[in-house]
Motif scaffolding. Structure first.
Motif, PDB file in Angstrom:
ATOM      1  N   LEU A 189      29.904  19.015  18.584  1.00 49.98           N
ATOM      2  CA  LEU A 189      28.614  18.645  19.172  1.00 49.98           C
ATOM      3  C   LEU A 189      28.750  17.561  20.224  1.00 49.98           C
ATOM      4  N   ALA A 190      29.825  16.793  20.185  1.00 47.28           N
ATOM      5  CA  ALA A 190      30.046  15.802  21.239  1.00 47.28           C
ATOM      6  C   ALA A 190      30.327  16.496  22.566  1.00 47.28           C
ATOM      7  N   LEU A 191      31.042  17.610  22.496  1.00 44.56           N
ATOM      8  CA  LEU A 191      31.348  18.365  23.716  1.00 44.56           C
ATOM      9  C   LEU A 191      30.120  19.081  24.256  1.00 44.56           C
ATOM     10  N   GLN A 192      29.282  19.590  23.361  1.00 47.51           N
ATOM     11  CA  GLN A 192      28.147  20.404  23.796  1.00 47.51           C
ATOM     12  C   GLN A 192      27.004  20.298  22.790  1.00 47.51           C
ATOM     13  N   PRO A 193      26.043  19.425  23.034  1.00 53.23           N
ATOM     14  CA  PRO A 193      24.890  19.317  22.120  1.00 53.23           C
ATOM     15  C   PRO A 193      24.062  20.601  22.126  1.00 53.23           C
ATOM     16  N   ILE A 194      23.110  20.653  21.216  1.00 50.26           N
ATOM     17  CA  ILE A 194      22.237  21.816  21.098  1.00 50.26           C
ATOM     18  C   ILE A 194      21.203  21.819  22.221  1.00 50.26           C
ATOM     19  N   ASP A 195      20.944  22.994  22.776  1.00 46.66           N
ATOM     20  CA  ASP A 195      19.825  23.173  23.698  1.00 46.66           C
ATOM     21  C   ASP A 195      18.683  23.841  22.937  1.00 46.66           C
ATOM     22  N   TRP A 196      17.471  23.294  23.077  1.00 46.02           N
ATOM     23  CA  TRP A 196      16.320  23.750  22.306  1.00 46.02           C
ATOM     24  C   TRP A 196      15.350  24.479  23.220  1.00 46.02           C
ATOM     25  N   GLY A 197      14.665  25.492  22.677  1.00 42.48           N
ATOM     26  CA  GLY A 197      13.755  26.276  23.504  1.00 42.48           C
ATOM     27  C   GLY A 197      12.454  26.615  22.795  1.00 42.48           C
ATOM     28  N   ARG A 198      11.446  26.914  23.593  1.00 41.89           N
ATOM     29  CA  ARG A 198      10.178  27.416  23.074  1.00 41.89           C
ATOM     30  C   ARG A 198       9.879  28.724  23.793  1.00 41.89           C
ATOM     31  N   LEU A 199       9.224  29.624  23.119  1.00 41.47           N
ATOM     32  CA  LEU A 199       8.947  30.938  23.691  1.00 41.47           C
ATOM     33  C   LEU A 199       7.770  30.879  24.647  1.00 41.47           C
ATOM     34  N   SER A 200       7.897  31.598  25.749  1.00 48.35           N
ATOM     35  CA  SER A 200       6.736  31.841  26.597  1.00 48.35           C
ATOM     36  C   SER A 200       5.800  32.747  25.812  1.00 48.35           C
ATOM     37  N   PRO A 201       4.493  32.461  25.787  1.00 46.27           N
ATOM     38  CA  PRO A 201       3.597  33.134  24.835  1.00 46.27           C
ATOM     39  C   PRO A 201       3.515  34.645  24.961  1.00 46.27           C
ATOM     40  N   SER A 202       3.687  35.184  26.184  1.00 44.56           N
ATOM     41  CA  SER A 202       3.398  36.615  26.354  1.00 44.56           C
ATOM     42  C   SER A 202       4.604  37.440  26.747  1.00 44.56           C
ATOM     43  N   GLN A 203       5.812  36.868  26.704  1.00 44.60           N
ATOM     44  CA  GLN A 203       6.980  37.602  27.183  1.00 44.60           C
ATOM     45  C   GLN A 203       7.967  37.879  26.053  1.00 44.60           C
ATOM     46  N   SER A 204       8.525  39.068  26.090  1.00 48.61           N
ATOM     47  CA  SER A 204       9.561  39.431  25.139  1.00 48.61           C
ATOM     48  C   SER A 204      10.877  38.783  25.557  1.00 48.61           C
ATOM     49  N   VAL A 205      11.611  38.282  24.564  1.00 53.66           N
ATOM     50  CA  VAL A 205      12.847  37.548  24.831  1.00 53.66           C
ATOM     51  C   VAL A 205      13.989  38.179  24.049  1.00 53.66           C
ATOM     52  N   LEU A 206      15.095  38.416  24.714  1.00 50.74           N
ATOM     53  CA  LEU A 206      16.297  38.858  24.017  1.00 50.74           C
ATOM     54  C   LEU A 206      16.807  37.724  23.144  1.00 50.74           C
ATOM     55  N   CYS A 207      17.233  38.048  21.931  1.00 54.11           N
ATOM     56  CA  CYS A 207      17.662  36.984  21.018  1.00 54.11           C
ATOM     57  C   CYS A 207      18.645  37.530  20.003  1.00 54.11           C
ATOM     58  N   ARG A 208      19.266  36.593  19.257  1.00 62.18           N
ATOM     59  CA  ARG A 208      20.205  36.982  18.200  1.00 62.18           C
ATOM     60  C   ARG A 208      20.319  35.865  17.172  1.00 62.18           C
TER      61      ARG A 208
END
Length: 973
Positions: free
Chosen positions: A84-103
């Motif tokens: 985590l020192a090399l690369q912290p977490i990036d956090w996101g919120r969904l756009s209300p009306s758009q489909s998002v690819l995820c896993r």
């Protein structure tokens, strides 16, 4: 660079049941609440990172509620510090009306083994907008199906054990939710998750994790690229100079930064700012600093993806937004559509668009032409970054911060600053380059007549040493130094995917034996792997330009690249862009690039025609606009002109650029003005050259009219008219009279589009008189006479005299009806459809609604089914129905017209004003039908689309007409 989902942060969780977790801090793991808190007695909790044999005790330090299914675990020892020192977490919120690819990856029951362990499984799918809204859950559905049965007893759910898995957007890997369960009423391809937005709303959670900055995630990952990228574990020194890695602290440019902050904070919903400056002046770094400032205030702020500008469309922007477009000249079509789209929306939050480029010029003119000055109207700030803006103290500050950053990275003592080494450096990038060289070699560039060239040479030499050392490590002694530089140049031009490298090398024949290719690919991957599935380019653009300028036989490399069939659209666009900007700084590249364009213009145009993507078309348009105009380039446009589809709306701006270059070539090979040439009729060669120039000017005028450049179109058509008039007088050739009549008729159309209606009538009457002379000697040209009569009738109507055009429409219909009986052709059918529709319009304006409807019905007999351009027909039917107070029919027709014109505008943004007219008509029908709710909604959502064109807009086009244009057009009388 995309963040990746890291397997070392995935953990098995054992509490009240088996589940999954994901490390978000060195000693904190995020999971689902029901995994660690049961219905009765809570059990001790243990975790085991993926790949490790031993379990570790953990404690629950925060838990949500039964409806907020999330929990936070803490381990005594920080197990995840290094990752985590090399690369912290990036956090996101969904756009209300758009489909998002995820896993999401976890330890489901379906992966249980006989020995009691569980293997991992991943669900890959997309979110379902508006599903499970009442329970405030994210719903994920996979097109690949899911597990069908559980191999062990005791778990009724095959997905059991996935609970607590981190749900990431794809491909950007923003953490958007925590998997909770598989709903019972659906198949096994569906899971639900708690949104991260709910989790971070808990004050107790935030007190443990700290402040979290969220990115809004859109249709295919993030709407905006991350403000700053993170360096991979291995990288060339030149990547330390990339502003998006922000290795060196931001210094200087405080005045400009404050101006930009003030601009963004102004109380305007939509605004544009422009920052221009030479390569390395600090445009991108300044923009990133601005974005970081507003991101901390809760804005969505970042760089719009340059590789995906076709998707620059936002259905809603629920948060204050700062959009940054680097190299705006690359994206003229996408930008014009974005500005028109946003300007037509009812924005409830501020949206600020920051455009970056090296200079103002043709791209800004084209953007304003395409948006009918909307870009200029909403542009509230223009900044220019020049060397004069950097004081000596700022130079020293840049050098100090750069040396501090680089010495820390390299683990060396901080070098002393030699102020003389920086006094002649006029951009932050050159100062940073010099500091980098000092840290790496112990020697800075102290003085030179051309310090920029010396620094770039030294830095490229340093990079060359690195790739040569790696070449020997990979045992590529058969590859010469010249070949290795050509391979690096190939990567810089295209940024190939890892899977492409071997086939790309194979396409370039001079890279040695086939047995070398896989080793060359491995060598390049070792040098430039960006951890995102592709190879990163060498350093900043200035260094790439130096690399290309020093590359042996760059011409053949470019030719081989173009001939290779595996080049993607994005790579073609990138290569043209890199060559365009590199040509600005290198005479050699400018010459090579011009030769490249000339030799390959036909193939490049064919690619633009077949791809039909804005970025491909824009990149070629930009290259042609930036290229130094030459006889050879202009001649090349003449040779490819016949292969351009002239009626293709999407290619309209590119076609206009080529038409103008082609006209320039014909003008250069035709000496003087036609009015100055004595005895024109006695010189057949000179007459023919003037005829060719006249034809090229007609084509240029038509191409310019197709992008809304009516004033410039009048200039071209007027010059063409003067040529054909002089030729007709000198030679009495009826073909010249034919062309002059076309010029006059088209000039009337162009003038009408600028509301110069009386001039349009004058031009139309002259055209008709001349056509009557022509058809006396050339009866087969009657169709053109009918077209001129139709155009004249339209000019009368625009001038407020619709009934004056009745007899012209009637005569045109008679002529065309006779023609179609004699020999049917597409031209005659199109002309008949047009005259019936125009006649209907004139009848409607004169109050003869029944006759208007009859003519519209007749027009349908001749409409082209393969080109269903029914916008005008439906618009007229809507107007007639409205006057007859048939409101439901009027609304239906107006909606159909609006959709037809919208489709046109998506192909050619200059057609947006047809769409605006249809939208105003739709609003009028709602209001007159008493449907006030719909009318009010339109006024709230589309205020700009409902705006009438102003007299200033027409005057802006009229002002472009030359002083002598009307004299040339009408022959001085």
């Amino acid at each position: 660079m995309y963040q990746t989902v890291r397997e070392e942060l995935i953990v098995e969780v054992y509490g009240s049941r088996l589940g999954t977790g994901y490390a978000i801090a060195p000693d904190l793991i995020l999971t689902a609440r029901h995994v660690v808190i049961g219905d009765t007695n809570d059990k001790p909790v243990s975790i085991r990172p993926l790949g490790l044999p031993d379990w570790t005790s953990a404690s629950v330090v925060w838990a949500g509620t039964p409806s907020l299914d999330a929990a936070l675990l803490k381990v005594e020892e920080p197990l995840f510090q290094e990752s985590l020192a090399l690369q912290p977490i990036d956090w996101g919120r969904l756009s209300p009306s758009q489909s998002v690819l995820c896993r999401a990856t976890g330890f489901p029951a379906s992966q249980a083994k006989i020995n009691g362990t569980r293997d991992t499984d991943t669900i890959a799918g997309s979110t379902l907008p508006l599903a499970s809204q009442k329970s405030n859950r994210i719903v994920v559905a996979s097109p690949y199906g899911g597990p069908t049965k559980t191999p062990t007893e005791g778990s009724p759910d095959a997905w059991g054990g996935m609970s607590g898995a981190a749900l990431f957007s794809s491909p950007d890997a923003y953490l958007i939710g925590i998997v909770t369960h598989s709903p019972k009423n659906f198949g096994s391809n569906r899971l639900e998750a708690t949104p991260i937005t709910q989790v971070i709303s808990s004050p107790d959670f935030s007190s443990l994790v700290g402040n979290i900055s969220l990115k809004t995630v859109g249709e295919d990952g993030v709407l905006l690229r991350p403000i700053a990228k993170r360096l991979p574990q291995r990288y060339p020194d030149s990547w330390l100079l990339d502003p998006q890695y922000a290795v060196v602290d931001f210094v200087g440019r405080s005045t400009e930064l404050e101006q930009l902050k003030g601009w963004a904070a102004e109380n305007t919903n939509l605004s544009v700012a422009i920052v221009i400056g030479s390569g390395g002046s600090g445009k991108t770094r300044l923009a990133i600093e601005l974005a970081q400032h507003f991101a901390m205030k809760g804005w969505d702020a970042g760089l719009l993806s340059s590789e995906d500008s076709e998707r620059w469309s936002f259905n809603s922007l629920p948060y204050p937004t700062l959009l940054i477009v680097d190299y705006a000249s690359r994206h003229q079509s996408s930008l014009s559509k974005l500005l028109i789209h946003l300007n037509s929306m009812a924005l409830h939050q501020p949206v600020k668009i920051l455009l970056l480029d090296r200079r103002m010029g043709f791209w800004w003119e084209n953007l304003n032409r395409a948006t009918k000055r909307v870009a200029e109207e909403i542009c509230d700030l223009k900044l220019s970054l020049t060397s004069a803006d950097i004081s000596d103290s700022e130079r020293n500050s840049h050098a100090q911060h750069a040396l501090t950053a680089y010495s820390r990275i390299f683990g060396i003592d901080l070098p002393k600053i030699d102020e003389a080494g920086y006094s002649r450096l006029d951009t932050p990038l050159l100062i940073h380059m010099n500091a980098l060289l000092l840290c790496r070699t112990g020697e800075a560039t102290v003085s030179s007549r051309s310090p920029k060239d010396v620094i770039l040479t030294r830095l490229l030499d340093r990079e060359r040493e690195r790739w040569e050392e790696a070449r020997y490590i990979h045992e590529l002694t058969e590859l010469s130094s010249i070949q290795s530089q050509r391979a690096v140049a190939l990567v810089a031009l295209t940024r190939p995917a890892l899977s492409q490298i071997e086939t790309m090398i194979e396409a370039i024949s001079d890279f040695g034996a086939p047995s070398l290719r896989s080793r060359i690919a491995n060598w390049l991957e070792d040098l430039f792997d960006d951890n995102a599935g592709s190879l990163g380019a060498l350093g900043p653009d200035l260094l790439i330009g130096k690399l290309l300028a020093d590359t042996a036989d760059l011409r053949s490399l470019l030719m081989g690249l173009l001939d290779w069939g595996g080049l993607t659209t994005d790579q073609r666009v990138r290569a043209l862009h890199i060559l365009t900007i590199s040509a600005e700084d290198s005479v050699r590249i400018k010459e090579i690039f011009a030769d490249f364009l000339i030799a390959n213009l036909e193939g490049l145009i064919e690619a633009a025609v077949s791809d039909q993507q804005d970025d491909v078309i824009d990149s070629l348009h930009t290259a042609l606009s930036s290229a130094e105009s030459s006889h050879r380039l202009s001649k090349a446009t003449d040779l490819v002109w016949a292969k351009l589809p002239r009626r293709n709306d999407r290619l309209a701006f590119l076609t206009s650029e080529i038409a103008v270059l082609r006209a320039q070539w014909h003008r250069k090979r035709t000496p003087g003005l036609v009015s100055d040439v004595a005895n024109l009729g006695s010189d057949d060669l000179l007459s023919e050259r003037f005829r060719n120039l006249g034809g090229a000017l007609m084509d240029s005028a038509e191409a310019r009219s197709n992008v809304g450049s009516w004033g410039e179109a009048v200039n071209d058509i007027a010059e063409s008219a003067s040529i054909y008039r002089a030729l007709y007088i000198a030679n009495d050739d009826i073909d010249d009279a034919d062309q002059l009549a076309i010029c006059l008729s088209r000039a009337g159309l162009y003038q009408r589009n600028m509301e110069s209606n009386e001039i349009a009538v004058d031009a139309g009457e002259r055209a008709v008189r001349l056509w009557r002379e022509v058809v006396q000697r050339k009866p087969h040209r009657r169709t053109e006479l009918a077209i001129a009569l139709t155009n004249l009738a339209g000019s009368y109507c625009s001038a407020g005299r619709p009934s004056a055009g009745f007899r012209h429409c009637t005569e045109a219909i008679t002529i065309l009806s006779n023609e179609i009986r004699a020999h049917e052709s597409e031209q005659v059918r199109d002309a008949l459809e047009t005259v019936y529709v125009e006649f209907a319009h004139h009848c409607m304006e004169a109050g003869y609604l029944k006759t208007a409807k009859t003519n519209l019905q007749k027009s349908l007999r001749f409409s082209n089914a393969s080109d269903p351009d029914n916008g005008y027909y439906n618009k007229l039917m809507a107007e007639i129905s409205l006057r007859e107070e048939e409101f439901d029919a009027a609304i239906a027709y107006a909606e159909t017209a609006a959709m037809a014109y919208l489709a046109k505008a998506k192909q050619n943004i200059s057609r947006i004003f047809w769409f605006r007219g249809a939208m105003r008509l739709l609003l009028e029908t709602f209001e007159k039908a008493g449907r006030t709710a719909e009318a009010l909604q339109m006024r709230e959502e589309f205020p700009e689309l409902l705006r009438e064109s102003t007299s200033q807009e027409y005057e802006s086009e009229r002002s472009k007409i030359g002083d002598r244009a009307l004299i040339l057009l009408f022959g001085g009388n």
